[in-house]
Design a protein around this motif. Sequence first.
Motif: not given
Length: 175
Positions: A1-9, A12-21, A74-84
Amino acid sequence: MDRIYLIGFMGSGKSRMGRELSKKMNIQNIDLDKFIESSMFMTVPEIFEKYGEDGFRKIEHEKLKELSEFENVIISTGGGAPCFYDNMKLMNKTGVTVFLNPTIDMLVYRLLRSKNKRPLIDGLGKEELTPFVKEKLNDRLPYYEKAMLNIDPNEVKTKKIIKKITKKMKPVKKA
Ligand code: S3P
């Protein structure tokens, strides 16, 4: 299953990490906020202004559900996404979740320098931003901590992060 979610405040560098990964793992990267913006023909601040935060969270949930059906992404999410809604449950069910967890000082440093427009911190200076980040992060930690991996991106090298993610990926069953 090649689906990766980057979460965090925010910051926190989710977009940058998304591009790098994406570059290193050769998997496409989609930013949830950008996906929302291009399907709504509106920016995130415009959506907040027109529909309020509640409206934005509804749209965010719908768009996350759509992305959770994409393959090899690889999905970079917005900081609030995990909380709703049940977004954290949805992400843990459909992929590998990675919580990017730098220090509060680093978050504040990055947010003060960022050019991105973020409705929740619009107009906040350093004095107000530090207590805001502390409080909001504290509220959000119980959600973020449900992630499969918890990483300080300033401490852990990308190569090691990829190794950890790969270990968590379920092997594809051969027919
Ligand atoms: C938000 C974070 C933003 C964006 C929106 C709300 C939040 O994304 O989704 O402004 O609630 O933390 P980033 O984390 O990419 O800044």
